[in-house]
Design a protein around this motif. Sequence first.
Motif, short mmCIF file in Angstrom:
data_model
loop_
_atom_site.label_atom_id
_atom_site.label_comp_id
_atom_site.label_asym_id
_atom_site.label_seq_id
_atom_site.Cartn_x
_atom_site.Cartn_y
_atom_site.Cartn_z
N SER A 154 0.87 -1.16 0.00
CA SER A 154 0.00 0.00 0.00
C SER A 154 0.91 1.22 0.00
N VAL A 203 -1.13 10.38 -5.29
CA VAL A 203 -1.58 9.06 -5.71
C VAL A 203 -1.56 8.05 -4.56
N ALA A 204 -2.39 7.03 -4.70
CA ALA A 204 -2.38 5.90 -3.76
C ALA A 204 -2.58 4.63 -4.57
N LYS A 205 -1.96 3.56 -4.11
CA LYS A 205 -2.09 2.30 -4.83
C LYS A 205 -2.05 1.15 -3.83
N ASP A 206 -3.02 0.27 -3.92
CA ASP A 206 -3.03 -0.95 -3.12
C ASP A 206 -2.87 -2.11 -4.07
N ASP A 207 -1.94 -2.98 -3.75
CA ASP A 207 -1.66 -4.07 -4.68
C ASP A 207 -1.37 -5.35 -3.90
N ASN A 265 -2.68 -11.85 -9.75
CA ASN A 265 -3.14 -11.04 -8.62
C ASN A 265 -4.61 -11.37 -8.29
#
Lengths: 431, 479
Positions: free
Chosen positions: A31, A46-50, A69
């Motif tokens: 995250s 920006v934000a990114k959850d992976d 994924n």
Amino acid sequence: MMRSDEAKSILTKAISFSKADHCEAFLYASSEGSTRIANNAITQNVAKDDMGLSVRVAFGNRVGSASTNKFTDEALRAVVERAEQLARLAQPDTEYLPPPEPTEYRQSVCYFEATAETSPEQRADAVCKAISMASKANVRLAGSFATYGSFYAVANSNGLFAHTSETSARMVVTAMTDDSSGWAEAWSRDVKQIDPESTTQRAIEKALAARNPRELEPGPYTAVLEPAAVAEMLAFVCWALDAKAAHEGRSAFSGKEGQRIAAESVTLRSSPTDPLCPTSTFFGDGMPVPDVAWIDRGVLSNLSYSRFWAQKTGHPFTGQPVNIIMDGTDASVEELVSGVEKGVLVTRFWYIRHVDPMRLLLTGMTRDGLYWIEGGKVQYPLKNLRFNESAIDMLAQVEAIGKPSLTGDYIPALVPPIVVRDFSFSSKTLF
Amino acid sequence: MKDLAQLALDVASSSGAEYADIRIITHRRQGISTEDHRVSQLTDSEDTGFGVRVLVNGAWGFAGSGNVTADEIKRVALKAVEIAKASRRALIKPVRLVPEPARVASFRTPYQIDPFEVDVDRKVGLLLEINRRLLSHAGIKKAVGHMTLRKDQKLFANTEGSVLESEVVTTGVEYRAWAIGNNDAKSRGYCPPPRTMGYENINEEDLLANTDRVAQQAIEHLHARECPEGRRDLILDPLNLALTIHESVGHATELDRALGMEESLAGRSFATPDLLNRLQYGSEIVNFVADNTLPHGLATHGFDDDGVEGQRWYIVKDGVFVGYGTSREVAGEIGLQRSTGTCRADHWGSIPIVRIPNLSLMPGKEPLTLEELISDTKDGVYIEGMGSFSIDQMRCNFQFGGDAFWEIKNGKITGMLKNVIYQSITTEFWNSCDAICDERFWVPNGVLNCGKGDPMQISQMTHGAAPARFRNIKVGSAR
């Protein structure tokens, strides 16, 4: 962030679907948030959850890998089948070794809840403070404030299971006037250790001190390299440590194992449990990370041995450097400068690349603050210069070492400023 | 999928966004690496996710997730709006996107053979056969090969009514042989142009036909002379030029850089908007054309991630600096009515940024072969392939190497050199260009690993060129 029991359940299930002789499964979750500024405004936020899962299987020494994924039973079964299909079609990998056996790991503190939970508002707070300071100082500001949290787990068909959680926070600031720039960074696993004001203040002071730069003719000069510049050069040293390449005659370290290559004051090592620069205590496949001295008091004491090359040569396994720790003293940059009769002070480098890997000859540019030193004092700023210098020669020409600090562009680094004699600057630029 | 996309746009709009877009993407990757007689890496990945980008009162917010469900799309769209509201706190001028007509369209790379449908053993067998042939030469001690296969399937939708679907397939292969001895190691590689094409771009016959040449040149490279220092004429082949174009023209003419928006990492550019239509970037024979409609170009994607369709335009015309690569956000800053359409993200979880388009040096207008160019050169160096590369953050001072080097004396190649680098200042270099071979020798090479942005993103683009000559360049030996 993912819990370890959840991860173990997913990994165990994936492995149970495999018909291969060996199966390893790797799971990551991350995250991240990043707030970027330019021209005294937020320009990107920006934000990114992976999350992802990889599987590596082997039939004998025929190996295949696949990743996904998606985490349904159907997806897990499909990714294992894809890896097995590739492995069945693959030619034998003569360097393949079965997965590691279960083992115990040391502990290191790499995770801070506050970092993982940093909100966009908190990041905005930090950069707004920086912008406000820049406006008062009449400089333009660019930079970013990024926070990152990750979880990683590995399991294999031998019963090994390991997991780790890590966070990091990094603020970089470039302050600019019409003819100068200054840069500073703060890096920590704990966001509470990031001080936006002091970081910004350093960048502003650098930029203001760099106004009206003069030209300097290229040539060899004594150079005081600040920690960011040192870490950038040392990253190339670390990437060149591979024992197999050295033993095959393809490396700058070929034939140099056990020999003196650096000044006696230089010790370069890695340790995942260093309290100031902690990293995971296991590698991606679950092998424990040992403490390794790569250069010990000037002697190339260890190259980097993969599991295969360690077994083939009978050398202990080292793995690759997980962090860069260079031993230092208590001396500040100012104290190092005071010992230089004539030379340059380098804030950091930019765009370093190999020129001749066989000598670890590198080229790159100075950036965001280059200054002329005379009589033990910084006298005036300089326009930027290109260097062509061997990282090994640089370590051999170290004359003084200062107090280490954290810097984190490539891999976590705890490195000091250093004084290097005859650092080779080769050409000028226009600013 | 279109319902999910619409859900994101509806949630963003009802939460205060004046503009929103979403990209739902599946990235498929296969990478095969060989080292000598073994497969050192064989990976296959599939990665699906989405990214939502919103403008709230002129401030950007972006959030992405790998979990493509209705609930997650709602959560992420709201998060993007929350982030945009945080961005408003430090906003000097609200973002205004230049207009782009809404359209419903689709684009698909024209390809004959889906590279993911080709048996892995055929691909592995090719790379291992290449290595076997390279290693059959007594002086070759190491051989490596790599195949890159990519497929991106994307749905883009925005609140202006655009719905764009695309499928872009990329294929490339390269290999390298090392000669080792005399306390040195030198290599030679072969890298045919990667393209947006199917497996038909992997020309097995051609790859195998070049192994003997590559091995022999690697051995000759090891025993070559050092390059004398001095100013000499340079002849650069299309592959070497591809990297020089990329670094000294491509990045320098990204408008976000020129406006200072990339300063925190990649830097700025000397080619600022006040120099448009005034700066003599190169000599009069130098023309750089950006073309995101170029057939099989690595940046030929139909539309960019602003929803702007691919276009063709001049960056440098008759030597004069005349254009930039732009996004809808920055195009208005220099008075453009429409973006040139070079705003792309490398992943569903990345925010779109200005990227270099397919950018090529146009061939010379007069008939000219490489042989004629060499025979017209008294004292020079001919360089093939990519090597060392470094350039300052304003894109002025650069230093490049290459993969193979030959000395030219009185119009003839006299032998190979090693450790050659050339260093110049961008505009001095391109203004020294006095000859470019004609279109028969124009090759669309490209870059698969262009890094830019913070967080870092990796992108791809084509840089075509024909061999060209540059007068009186500082050339030397890397020492």
